[in-house]
Design an enzyme around this catalytic site. Structure first.
Site, PDB file in Angstrom:
ATOM      1  N   LYS A  45      -9.077   0.968  -3.144  1.00 38.60           N
ATOM      2  CA  LYS A  45      -9.284   2.173  -3.960  1.00 38.60           C
ATOM      3  C   LYS A  45      -9.075   3.489  -3.205  1.00 38.60           C
ATOM      4  O   LYS A  45      -9.551   4.545  -3.619  1.00 38.60           O
ATOM      5  CB  LYS A  45     -10.685   2.192  -4.623  1.00 38.60           C
ATOM      6  CG  LYS A  45     -11.108   0.928  -5.293  1.00 38.60           C
ATOM      7  CD  LYS A  45     -10.021   0.244  -6.063  1.00 38.60           C
ATOM      8  CE  LYS A  45      -9.658   0.941  -7.357  1.00 38.60           C
ATOM      9  NZ  LYS A  45      -8.532   0.212  -8.015  1.00 38.60           N
ATOM     10  N   HIS A 101      -5.541  -5.105   3.204  1.00 38.61           N
ATOM     11  CA  HIS A 101      -6.872  -4.484   3.197  1.00 38.61           C
ATOM     12  C   HIS A 101      -7.704  -4.995   4.383  1.00 38.61           C
ATOM     13  O   HIS A 101      -8.882  -4.668   4.489  1.00 38.61           O
ATOM     14  CB  HIS A 101      -7.623  -4.841   1.908  1.00 38.61           C
ATOM     15  CG  HIS A 101      -7.123  -4.135   0.680  1.00 38.61           C
ATOM     16  ND1 HIS A 101      -6.739  -2.813   0.678  1.00 38.61           N
ATOM     17  CD2 HIS A 101      -6.987  -4.566  -0.602  1.00 38.61           C
ATOM     18  CE1 HIS A 101      -6.360  -2.476  -0.551  1.00 38.61           C
ATOM     19  NE2 HIS A 101      -6.502  -3.509  -1.348  1.00 38.61           N
ATOM     20  N   SER A 131     -14.477   4.768  -7.729  1.00 39.15           N
ATOM     21  CA  SER A 131     -13.287   4.075  -8.226  1.00 39.15           C
ATOM     22  C   SER A 131     -13.488   2.556  -8.152  1.00 39.15           C
ATOM     23  O   SER A 131     -13.151   1.814  -9.086  1.00 39.15           O
ATOM     24  CB  SER A 131     -12.083   4.502  -7.380  1.00 39.15           C
ATOM     25  OG  SER A 131     -10.917   3.847  -7.788  1.00 39.15           O
TER      26      SER A 131
HETATM   27  P1  A3P Z   1      -9.316   6.353  -9.569  1.00 40.79           P
HETATM   28  O1  A3P Z   1     -10.007   5.077  -9.940  1.00 40.79           O
HETATM   29  O2  A3P Z   1     -10.243   7.351  -8.929  1.00 40.79           O
HETATM   30  O3  A3P Z   1      -8.537   6.949 -10.693  1.00 40.79           O
HETATM   31  P2  A3P Z   1      -5.813   1.642  -4.888  1.00 40.79           P
HETATM   32  O4  A3P Z   1      -4.378   1.626  -5.215  1.00 40.79           O
HETATM   33  O5  A3P Z   1      -6.106   1.738  -3.412  1.00 40.79           O
HETATM   34  O6  A3P Z   1      -6.545   0.519  -5.550  1.00 40.79           O
HETATM   35  O7  A3P Z   1      -6.413   2.995  -5.471  1.00 40.79           O
HETATM   36  C1  A3P Z   1      -6.512   3.207  -6.857  1.00 40.79           C
HETATM   37  C2  A3P Z   1      -6.893   4.656  -7.070  1.00 40.79           C
HETATM   38  O8  A3P Z   1      -5.752   5.483  -6.764  1.00 40.79           O
HETATM   39  C3  A3P Z   1      -7.284   4.944  -8.524  1.00 40.79           C
HETATM   40  O9  A3P Z   1      -8.245   6.001  -8.438  1.00 40.79           O
HETATM   41  C4  A3P Z   1      -5.945   5.428  -9.082  1.00 40.79           C
HETATM   42  O10 A3P Z   1      -6.061   6.179 -10.266  1.00 40.79           O
HETATM   43  C5  A3P Z   1      -5.462   6.288  -7.900  1.00 40.79           C
HETATM   44  N1  A3P Z   1      -4.019   6.576  -7.946  1.00 40.79           N
HETATM   45  C6  A3P Z   1      -2.996   5.724  -7.950  1.00 40.79           C
HETATM   46  N2  A3P Z   1      -1.823   6.378  -8.058  1.00 40.79           N
HETATM   47  C7  A3P Z   1      -2.119   7.700  -8.119  1.00 40.79           C
HETATM   48  C8  A3P Z   1      -1.346   8.894  -8.258  1.00 40.79           C
HETATM   49  N3  A3P Z   1      -0.023   8.878  -8.364  1.00 40.79           N
HETATM   50  N4  A3P Z   1      -2.003  10.079  -8.288  1.00 40.79           N
HETATM   51  C9  A3P Z   1      -3.347  10.123  -8.174  1.00 40.79           C
HETATM   52  N5  A3P Z   1      -4.134   9.025  -8.045  1.00 40.79           N
HETATM   53  C10 A3P Z   1      -3.532   7.827  -8.024  1.00 40.79           C
END
Ligand code: A3P
Length: 296
Positions: A45, A101, A131
């Site tokens: 996240k 991870h 998140s």
């Molecule tokens: P949120 O749950 O706060 O919206 P990961 O890929 O490490 O699992 O992280 C997921 C988080 O990154 C989510 O956060 C997701 O919405 C955010 N995310 C992914 N792509 C994004 C983008 N282009 N701009 C902003 N946030 C992004």
């Protein structure tokens, strides 16, 4: 492979048994990296998918075909997940983009002496925990998250799946000093996406023309990624990710923790953070500069 309720414990860390086995985790630890490999490393996240997208787009000069036709877990597989060995073997794409991870104390030895390019992505842990909490509610391969206060305590006690956020960031950014490593934060991507893509492209030694850079920025904006099935996880069936309970591309904002944390939780978080991070020299900028940039 279903195993939705199964937890795989490896070196004291819990991993979802739906995606990990003892063999797949062992495979990661013994992996032979190539000097051309690009490894995206993060605690869940923190912006993993975003960085996978940035790297994919840089590698293809801003051309979105690959990112719009191949799921992110195929073009940038998680090394420790059960399908990675076969997928990496079958792939002829170079450079390989690999994701993990795993903490540094587990994967670091496999990288020793390697020139593989490592991109470490971190994010304000308060936004990470929020998140992650929402993700637990939709991902059926993670244990049900009870209340947010309980979840927050488990994050601070480092007993959630994937282990300790504190050990993860300290391991990769401090003990990882000998690696060919670039540390990028979610907040940098959010506040200056163009500049961050330029930094990553320079690190990867894949320079971009102005137009290519503009295309990268366009295709890895939150709105583009939210609509891209190859990234937004809507390809994953409902029994594995319950799409009625949330979306993977949820809010994509800095500071959403403010909507979940009480003042008391915030103070407690700060005290745990100060104690666990006292041996970490990193300076964090985690907020938008409204008035002043603040730390933690
Ligand atoms: P949120 O749950 O706060 O919206 P990961 O890929 O490490 O699992 O992280 C997921 C988080 O990154 C989510 O956060 C997701 O919405 C955010 N995310 C992914 N792509 C994004 C983008 N282009 N701009 C902003 N946030 C992004």
């Amino acid at each position: 492979m279903a195993r939705l309720d199964h937890t795989e414990t490896f070196h004291g860390i819990s991993f979802p048994g739906h995606l990990h086995t003892q063999d797949s985790l062992q495979f990661a630890l013994k992996f032979r990296f190539q000097d051309t490999d690009i490894l995206v490393v993060s605690y869940p996240k923190s912006g993993t998918t975003w960085m996978q997208e940035i790297v994919t787009l840089i590698s293809s000069g801003g051309e979105p075909l690959l990112s719009q036709t191949v799921p992110n877990w195929t073009r940038a597989p998680w090394l420790e997940q059960y399908y990675a060995a076969a997928m990496l073997e079958a792939s002829s794409i170079r450079p390989r983009v690999i994701t993990t991870h795993l903490p540094h104390h587990l994967l670091g030895p496999a990288l020793q002496g390697s020139k593989a390019r490592v991109i470490y992505v971190s994010r304000n842990p308060k936004d990470v925990v929020v998140s992650f909490y929402h993700f637990h509610n939709m991902a059926n391969f993670l244990p049900k998250a009870d209340s947010f206060p309980e979840f927050l305590n488990r994050f601070l006690e480092s007993t959630l799946h994937f282990g300790s956020w504190f050990d993860h960031i300290k391991g990769w950014t401090c003990q990882g000093a000998a690696l060919n490593l670039l540390h990028i934060t979610y907040e940098q991507m959010s506040m200056d996406l163009r500049g961050t893509i330029e930094r990553v492209s320079s690190f990867l030694q894949r320079p971009l023309l102005e137009e290519e850079l503009t295309n990268c920025v366009k295709h890895c904006s939150f709105s583009s990624m939210k609509d891209n099935k190859m990234i937004n996880y809507t390809l994953v069936p409902n029994e594995i990710m319950d799409h009625s309970k949330g979306t993977f591309m949820r809010k994509g904002q800095i500071g959403d923790w403010r909507n979940m944390f009480t003042e008391e939780q915030n103070q407690y978080f700060h005290s745990v953070f100060a104690s666990k991070m006292q041996d970490c020299p990193l300076q964090f900028v985690w907020e938008k500069p409204e008035g002043e940039e603040s730390h933690t």
